[in-house]
Enzyme design. Sequence first.
Site, PDB file in Angstrom:
ATOM      1  N   HIS A 222       0.872  -1.189   0.000  1.00  0.00           N
ATOM      2  CA  HIS A 222       0.000   0.000   0.000  1.00  0.00           C
ATOM      3  C   HIS A 222       0.907   1.236   0.000  1.00  0.00           C
ATOM      4  CE1 HIS A 222      -3.478   2.388   0.563  1.00  0.00           C
ATOM      5  NE2 HIS A 222      -3.923   1.979   1.736  1.00  0.00           N
ATOM      6  N   HIS A 261      -1.931  -2.273  -9.531  1.00  0.00           N
ATOM      7  CA  HIS A 261      -2.920  -1.712  -8.616  1.00  0.00           C
ATOM      8  C   HIS A 261      -4.156  -2.582  -8.698  1.00  0.00           C
ATOM      9  CE1 HIS A 261      -5.781   1.120  -6.860  1.00  0.00           C
ATOM     10  NE2 HIS A 261      -4.744   1.781  -6.396  1.00  0.00           N
ATOM     11  N   ASP A 313       2.574   5.957  -6.555  1.00  0.00           N
ATOM     12  CA  ASP A 313       3.810   5.946  -5.767  1.00  0.00           C
ATOM     13  C   ASP A 313       5.072   5.950  -6.632  1.00  0.00           C
ATOM     14  OD1 ASP A 313       2.617   6.109  -3.328  1.00  0.00           O
ATOM     15  OD2 ASP A 313       2.505   3.948  -3.013  1.00  0.00           O
TER      16      ASP A 313
HETATM   17  N1  ACO Z   1       5.450  -6.420 -10.024  1.00  0.00           N
HETATM   18  C1  ACO Z   1       5.411  -7.589 -10.684  1.00  0.00           C
HETATM   19  N2  ACO Z   1       4.257  -8.262 -10.922  1.00  0.00           N
HETATM   20  C2  ACO Z   1       3.129  -7.723 -10.468  1.00  0.00           C
HETATM   21  C3  ACO Z   1       3.099  -6.511  -9.758  1.00  0.00           C
HETATM   22  C4  ACO Z   1       4.328  -5.856  -9.551  1.00  0.00           C
HETATM   23  N3  ACO Z   1       4.383  -4.691  -8.900  1.00  0.00           N
HETATM   24  N4  ACO Z   1       1.838  -6.192  -9.438  1.00  0.00           N
HETATM   25  C5  ACO Z   1       1.085  -7.202  -9.909  1.00  0.00           C
HETATM   26  N5  ACO Z   1       1.856  -8.104 -10.529  1.00  0.00           N
HETATM   27  C6  ACO Z   1       1.409  -9.315 -11.195  1.00  0.00           C
HETATM   28  C7  ACO Z   1       1.255 -10.441 -10.190  1.00  0.00           C
HETATM   29  O1  ACO Z   1       2.424 -11.198 -10.065  1.00  0.00           O
HETATM   30  C8  ACO Z   1       0.127 -11.244 -10.816  1.00  0.00           C
HETATM   31  O2  ACO Z   1       0.651 -11.968 -11.883  1.00  0.00           O
HETATM   32  P1  ACO Z   1       0.223 -13.496 -12.086  1.00  0.00           P
HETATM   33  O3  ACO Z   1      -1.257 -13.439 -12.343  1.00  0.00           O
HETATM   34  O4  ACO Z   1       1.057 -13.916 -13.234  1.00  0.00           O
HETATM   35  O5  ACO Z   1       0.542 -14.176 -10.791  1.00  0.00           O
HETATM   36  C9  ACO Z   1      -0.775 -10.188 -11.436  1.00  0.00           C
HETATM   37  O6  ACO Z   1       0.081  -9.065 -11.697  1.00  0.00           O
HETATM   38  C10 ACO Z   1      -1.919  -9.755 -10.520  1.00  0.00           C
HETATM   39  O7  ACO Z   1      -1.379  -9.411  -9.271  1.00  0.00           O
HETATM   40  P2  ACO Z   1      -2.151  -9.512  -7.894  1.00  0.00           P
HETATM   41  O8  ACO Z   1      -1.175  -9.684  -6.781  1.00  0.00           O
HETATM   42  O9  ACO Z   1      -3.262 -10.512  -7.991  1.00  0.00           O
HETATM   43  O10 ACO Z   1      -2.825  -8.106  -7.800  1.00  0.00           O
HETATM   44  P3  ACO Z   1      -3.391  -7.405  -6.499  1.00  0.00           P
HETATM   45  O11 ACO Z   1      -4.579  -6.673  -6.900  1.00  0.00           O
HETATM   46  O12 ACO Z   1      -3.548  -8.343  -5.355  1.00  0.00           O
HETATM   47  O13 ACO Z   1      -2.176  -6.432  -6.114  1.00  0.00           O
HETATM   48  C11 ACO Z   1      -0.837  -4.632  -5.702  1.00  0.00           C
HETATM   49  C12 ACO Z   1      -2.178  -5.075  -6.259  1.00  0.00           C
HETATM   50  C13 ACO Z   1      -0.692  -5.129  -4.262  1.00  0.00           C
HETATM   51  C14 ACO Z   1      -0.803  -3.095  -5.654  1.00  0.00           C
HETATM   52  C15 ACO Z   1       0.295  -5.162  -6.584  1.00  0.00           C
HETATM   53  O14 ACO Z   1       0.160  -4.640  -7.878  1.00  0.00           O
HETATM   54  C16 ACO Z   1       1.674  -4.888  -6.023  1.00  0.00           C
HETATM   55  O15 ACO Z   1       2.178  -5.656  -5.199  1.00  0.00           O
HETATM   56  N6  ACO Z   1       2.317  -3.763  -6.449  1.00  0.00           N
HETATM   57  C17 ACO Z   1       3.596  -3.376  -5.900  1.00  0.00           C
HETATM   58  C18 ACO Z   1       3.388  -2.571  -4.626  1.00  0.00           C
HETATM   59  C19 ACO Z   1       2.865  -1.195  -4.905  1.00  0.00           C
HETATM   60  O16 ACO Z   1       3.307  -0.503  -5.788  1.00  0.00           O
HETATM   61  N7  ACO Z   1       1.907  -0.770  -4.074  1.00  0.00           N
HETATM   62  C20 ACO Z   1       1.295   0.553  -4.176  1.00  0.00           C
HETATM   63  C21 ACO Z   1      -0.130   0.451  -4.558  1.00  0.00           C
HETATM   64  S1  ACO Z   1      -0.809   2.044  -4.940  1.00  0.00           S
HETATM   65  C22 ACO Z   1      -1.041   2.795  -3.465  1.00  0.00           C
HETATM   66  O17 ACO Z   1      -1.211   2.202  -2.443  1.00  0.00           O
HETATM   67  C23 ACO Z   1      -1.016   4.285  -3.530  1.00  0.00           C
END
Ligand code: ACO
Length: 370
Positions: A222, A261, A313
């Site tokens: 987050h 996201h 971010d």
């Molecule tokens: N890097 C690499 N792969 C990613 C990323 C990432 N940052 N984000 C998502 N993916 C991939 C996952 O591996 C998954 O792939 P798969 O289906 O092949 O396994 C797919 O995209 C879907 O990902 P989920 O984890 O199911 O998506 P979720 O909705 O749970 O996660 C999240 C959203 C937590 C923001 C995720 O994108 C992440 O971890 N991002 C990095 C952390 C980040 O930047 N957080 C800030 C969010 S914005 C904010 O709070 C202002």
Amino acid sequence: MADVPYSPGLEGVIAAETSLSYLDVEHEQIVIRGYDLIELATKVDYVRVAYLLISGHLPDAEEYQSFTKQLTAFQAVPQQIYAVMEALGPSTHLMDSLRTALSALATFDSALDRKDEENTWRQSMTLLATMPAIVANSYHIKNHQPIITPDPALNYSSNFLKMITGRIPDDIESRAFDQLLTVYSEHEMPNSTFTAIVIASTLSDMYGALVGAVASLKGTLHGGANEAVMKMLLEMKTPGQVEPYLMNKLAQKERIMGFGHRVYMKKPDPRAVLMKESLKQLVAVKGHEDLYDMCVKGEELIHREKGLFPNLDYYAAPVYYLLDVPIDLYTPIFFAARTTGLVAHVREQYAHNRLFRPRVLYTGPRDLHP
Ligand code: ACO
């Protein structure tokens, strides 16, 4: 219970009604009480957006003046709060310092549990007005530097930035920081806002709801991502290192901070688009072209390899950096900016309360006997 759909992580579940904001992903718009957040960020200041969120409409000149006066009147942080922060351990994360400070601040509110409009407005003002000093001084306290007191002659954003860096920002810096606060101000139902309204739904107090939200926002999935992004950019050092660095992380199946996201998986985050522009403008006056080039290269590479877009971010981190904000403060400032959205949601929850109490899909054993 069997016919109730189960959605891990509440993905896609409508958990609340709100007139505050809505992510219209299809049209790439963040609706804030009927306005487009990005248009607000480019045309009005953070304080006006705060007023809009908390009261329901943009302030006229008189309302704006009275609101800014109230913010100044509520600025003072009791010395005891700083004493509590000073007593914390040397490895304290500044989000934990903020969480503790908010908890302590509640104990100075003699009408802590009153939920009427007038009282929750006063509490919102207290939180919004004290947040810059609490956040900025959490850093100074941790680094054994003197406490900086608010400068009532400056506007909200300039004062906030001055308390962090110790110098009065120029107009470009002040505007960039104000825009950053605005894009962080409200975003529908992220984990931290959900946490806050879940707590408020028990009729617990507003401070307690925000304390829970701080803990939620601290996580790297987050708000904590902005600090992680800057550390990653500093590790990469040069645009030439972007490709090998990120490809290596992807090969190790690591998450790249600042990308993806839950809601914007297939569309750009409009806030990131604005922050990218803000970064470009800051670079034009302050230099650091390499930083901008690294960010753009990273964005292109992750889109090419994973089809993911940067979230707020990703571009907020280098903007903070060029504003001379210490990395430890990136997430606390996100929270400070989000205070306005949070208090507005908590007020809305009190006004139309329904206790949150979901059920579970039980996977444990049955019919055991001691
Ligand atoms: N890097 C690499 N792969 C990613 C990323 C990432 N940052 N984000 C998502 N993916 C991939 C996952 O591996 C998954 O792939 P798969 O289906 O092949 O396994 C797919 O995209 C879907 O990902 P989920 O984890 O199911 O998506 P979720 O909705 O749970 O996660 C999240 C959203 C937590 C923001 C995720 O994108 C992440 O971890 N991002 C990095 C952390 C980040 O930047 N957080 C800030 C969010 S914005 C904010 O709070 C202002």
